[in-house]
Design an enzyme around this catalytic site. Sequence first.
Site, PDB file in Angstrom:
ATOM      1  N   VAL A  61       0.811  -1.223   0.000  1.00  0.00           N
ATOM      2  CA  VAL A  61       0.000   0.000   0.000  1.00  0.00           C
ATOM      3  C   VAL A  61       0.840   1.268   0.000  1.00  0.00           C
ATOM      4  O   VAL A  61       0.329   2.353  -0.301  1.00  0.00           O
ATOM      5  CB  VAL A  61      -0.989   0.036   1.191  1.00  0.00           C
ATOM      6  CG1 VAL A  61      -2.019  -1.075   1.071  1.00  0.00           C
ATOM      7  CG2 VAL A  61      -0.268  -0.009   2.534  1.00  0.00           C
ATOM      8  N   ASN A  87      -7.949  -0.587   4.927  1.00  0.00           N
ATOM      9  CA  ASN A  87      -7.887  -1.339   6.174  1.00  0.00           C
ATOM     10  C   ASN A  87      -6.459  -1.675   6.604  1.00  0.00           C
ATOM     11  O   ASN A  87      -6.212  -1.899   7.791  1.00  0.00           O
ATOM     12  CB  ASN A  87      -8.699  -2.632   6.014  1.00  0.00           C
ATOM     13  CG  ASN A  87      -8.551  -3.568   7.172  1.00  0.00           C
ATOM     14  OD1 ASN A  87      -9.141  -3.373   8.224  1.00  0.00           O
ATOM     15  ND2 ASN A  87      -7.738  -4.617   7.008  1.00  0.00           N
ATOM     16  N   TYR A 150       1.774   4.694  16.036  1.00  0.00           N
ATOM     17  CA  TYR A 150       0.442   4.226  15.661  1.00  0.00           C
ATOM     18  C   TYR A 150      -0.587   5.341  15.859  1.00  0.00           C
ATOM     19  O   TYR A 150      -1.365   5.647  14.958  1.00  0.00           O
ATOM     20  CB  TYR A 150       0.069   3.011  16.509  1.00  0.00           C
ATOM     21  CG  TYR A 150      -1.257   2.388  16.140  1.00  0.00           C
ATOM     22  CD1 TYR A 150      -1.383   1.633  14.969  1.00  0.00           C
ATOM     23  CD2 TYR A 150      -2.372   2.542  16.946  1.00  0.00           C
ATOM     24  CE1 TYR A 150      -2.593   1.055  14.619  1.00  0.00           C
ATOM     25  CE2 TYR A 150      -3.589   1.965  16.603  1.00  0.00           C
ATOM     26  CZ  TYR A 150      -3.698   1.230  15.451  1.00  0.00           C
ATOM     27  OH  TYR A 150      -4.902   0.666  15.102  1.00  0.00           O
ATOM     28  N   THR A 185      -7.535  -9.602  16.570  1.00  0.00           N
ATOM     29  CA  THR A 185      -6.861  -9.721  15.278  1.00  0.00           C
ATOM     30  C   THR A 185      -5.396 -10.067  15.517  1.00  0.00           C
ATOM     31  O   THR A 185      -4.882  -9.903  16.626  1.00  0.00           O
ATOM     32  CB  THR A 185      -6.918  -8.404  14.479  1.00  0.00           C
ATOM     33  OG1 THR A 185      -6.137  -7.408  15.170  1.00  0.00           O
ATOM     34  CG2 THR A 185      -8.351  -7.914  14.316  1.00  0.00           C
TER      35      THR A 185
END
Length: 244
Positions: A61, A87, A150, A185
């Site tokens: 990406v 995502n 993040y 996840t």
Amino acid sequence: MGKLDGKVAIITGAAQGMGAAHAKLFVKEGAKVVITDVKEAEGTQLAQELGDAAIFIQHDVSSAADWQKVVDQTKATFGRIDILVNNAGITFAKGLQDISEEDYIKIFKINQLGTFLGVKTVAKEMVAQHAGSIVNISSLNGLVGGAVGYTDTKFAVRGMTKAAALELAPSGVRVNSVHPGVIETPMISQPGTEEAVKQFAKAIPLRRIAKPEEVSKLVLFVASDDASYATGSEFVVDGGMSAQ
């Protein structure tokens, strides 16, 4: 009838975790789905499971060339692009003094630059057809503080969403952000994070970590025509964390 009948969606980082859950639900709701990820084996397997309604494209990406490849292959296979779900994302279980410059740049390139390139490349196609829905997956940490790197990028995704929404609205293209809290996840199952996640769950008002499918249902709504008058908005699915 499905909520996405006749729609074509690109979902990045969809070989596993939340992205895979989004892809499965989108296909169930009638969409044709392009699964993109760097993980070729997992992505190929998922596309095979979903049958003719899905294809897999290996995709970095952070590469503008890769984004154009994804757009070109999507149009060649399915004819158009109606939905983009940005995502793909990463984080590191490191504090301010431990995260390296290399780590920081890697997070930026995937979480922030990758989202920017996706919006920029796909928006061109959506503007030409005067319709489209872009869903940028930010985070609870795009609303409140968290890990350095993040958090920074997820706040940037939130701001980018609002700026793009205003610019693209006259062309009928909607851009919104979704802000998940702690979700089951692979991202939160990194070595060294188990105890931290367990303790964090105790602080969640709903007292549990969410399943990926719970996020997917919200992403489906935002992507679909059910949310036809929503753009530049933040949709939060965090078990009540940001309400505290």
